[in-house]
Design a protein around this motif. Sequence first.
Motif, short mmCIF file in Angstrom:
data_model
loop_
_atom_site.label_atom_id
_atom_site.label_comp_id
_atom_site.label_asym_id
_atom_site.label_seq_id
_atom_site.Cartn_x
_atom_site.Cartn_y
_atom_site.Cartn_z
N THR A 45 0.80 -1.22 -0.03
CA THR A 45 0.10 0.00 -0.13
C THR A 45 0.85 1.36 -0.09
OG1 THR A 45 0.05 0.09 2.35
CG2 THR A 45 -1.79 -1.26 1.27
N SER A 46 0.29 2.46 -0.26
CA SER A 46 1.13 3.68 -0.13
C SER A 46 0.91 4.39 1.31
CB SER A 46 0.46 4.62 -1.36
OG SER A 46 0.52 4.11 -2.42
N HIS A 47 0.45 3.70 2.23
CA HIS A 47 0.30 3.86 3.57
C HIS A 47 0.70 3.03 4.40
CE1 HIS A 47 -3.00 1.17 4.25
NE2 HIS A 47 -3.65 1.74 2.83
N VAL A 48 1.00 3.20 5.88
CA VAL A 48 1.73 2.57 6.63
C VAL A 48 1.12 1.59 7.54
CG1 VAL A 48 3.32 4.65 7.18
CG2 VAL A 48 1.17 4.06 8.44
N TRP A 49 -0.23 1.31 7.12
CA TRP A 49 -1.06 0.21 7.62
C TRP A 49 -1.32 -0.98 7.11
CZ3 TRP A 49 -2.81 5.44 7.38
CH2 TRP A 49 -2.90 6.27 8.71
N GLY A 50 -0.99 -1.19 5.91
CA GLY A 50 -1.18 -2.27 4.82
C GLY A 50 -2.56 -2.55 4.71
N LYS A 51 -2.60 -3.78 4.30
CA LYS A 51 -3.90 -4.33 3.83
C LYS A 51 -4.79 -4.66 5.30
CE LYS A 51 -6.00 -8.34 1.40
NZ LYS A 51 -5.85 -9.62 0.65
N ALA A 52 -6.21 -4.69 4.82
CA ALA A 52 -7.27 -5.04 5.82
C ALA A 52 -8.54 -5.55 5.04
CB ALA A 52 -7.81 -3.79 6.97
N SER A 53 -8.87 -7.01 5.41
CA SER A 53 -9.89 -7.41 4.65
C SER A 53 -11.26 -7.11 4.91
CB SER A 53 -9.86 -9.05 4.90
OG SER A 53 -10.39 -9.28 6.16
N GLY A 54 -11.66 -6.60 6.29
CA GLY A 54 -12.80 -6.18 6.57
C GLY A 54 -14.00 -7.03 6.24
N GLY A 55 -13.76 -8.53 6.45
CA GLY A 55 -14.74 -9.58 5.72
C GLY A 55 -15.82 -9.68 7.03
N ALA A 56 -15.47 -9.25 8.39
CA ALA A 56 -16.42 -9.48 9.35
C ALA A 56 -17.56 -8.36 9.26
CB ALA A 56 -15.82 -9.75 10.71
N ASN A 57 -18.59 -8.45 8.73
CA ASN A 57 -19.43 -7.24 8.55
C ASN A 57 -20.59 -7.16 9.54
OD1 ASN A 57 -19.12 -7.66 4.89
ND2 ASN A 57 -17.58 -6.39 6.13
#
Length: 418
Positions: A239-251
Amino acid sequence: NNSYARFDCSALGSELNKTWKAHYVAIEYCNNFIYQLERCPDFSLENSEMAQMLGEAKVLRAMNFHELSWLFGDVPFSFMPSYAAEWSVMPIVNRTEMFSALIADLEGIAPYMQFASELTEGVERVSKEFCWSMIARLGLTAGGYSLYPNTSAPTNYGEMKRPTNYLDFYKKTMAYADSVISSGTHSLSKAYRDVFIDECNFIVDNGDDPIFEIPFAQNSTGMLGYNTGLKADNYEGSTSHVWGKASGGANLTMFMRYLYDENDLRGKYIVAEWQYDYQGEPSLAYNYAFYNGKWSKLWTKGGASYGSTHDGATGINFPYMRYADVLLMYAEAVNEVENGVSGTNGAKAIECLKEVRSRAFEDASAVDAYIASIGTGKEEFLDAVLDERMFEFPGENMRWKDLVRNNKYGEALYWNFL
């Protein structure tokens, strides 16, 4: 796993099999520790460190049996480690007997345990308050409804019922939730969102809402804030930011967006209608469900513990027991035992409900008006408590249990999918 949430899973039950095995591995560790400690020549409950560690193992054992029974009903149960037991296969025990044994076990050790403020790791270890809280939770589960098999017709779905002595269990919940409340060791002083933002920043507060947090190792274990949280895409693994990927799958179900009062600060924080691209730019999320903004790896200040290529475990603690839960457990138990909240402990039950709701609203008069509108009847007050739990605990593995315990799960499904 999502397939189970949709009632759509294979007969092999591979995901549930992992859960089953993991719980019994934990139980074996606890049984072994307790068995060996109690037989140590130097063991004494007068030794505060030994007593505290014994209590921790007993509470962790009770946690695992509690979660197993929620999923499977009557389960294999024993306090003996497998190598020292007389049985070759752990015997299945009626859930009411199991919960009675667990409650008695914790009642015996609770007086010897230490408060979270006295422990160097605080709420990341099992404390006296958590032991009391766990007894209260065991009491509600034991006294509530659950599904029993029809032994004369094995293919039948079974029957929802509760034990004949269910009120005895609710009285246990009243007594031990009240012990936590009366101790004055926890409060709801911190703003609702700050409780979870602090968890995302690995800040442990030993005197506020969290009573016990399951501790995870940063960047090593625990998926809270990665699965549960806003989606953040990456591009070619970065990513272009410092947190990286997050799936957000548990909605969250889409209905949550419309159930919160428009002035409820919890709804404004939890129900997230946006996501991030790999550059960190937000965009509206047009989905049939909403992201749960309660925890997110993106809530860490600067994302220093992650990095642009991070993908997976966060180390964010899970709040297994909160003071808000204890307050609402007390309110629910009083309502059941006293057939409403116009009796001896009714005023305190109402105040517990009000305390939880007050943190979520800036306008105190609106909370007063809402509380006054509920009434003191058993069914109407129970509905108010269950509604408050729904608004308070999204993503904390509570709602299904709350509905089943009160035999309202089928009703809720009907209205959700009508």
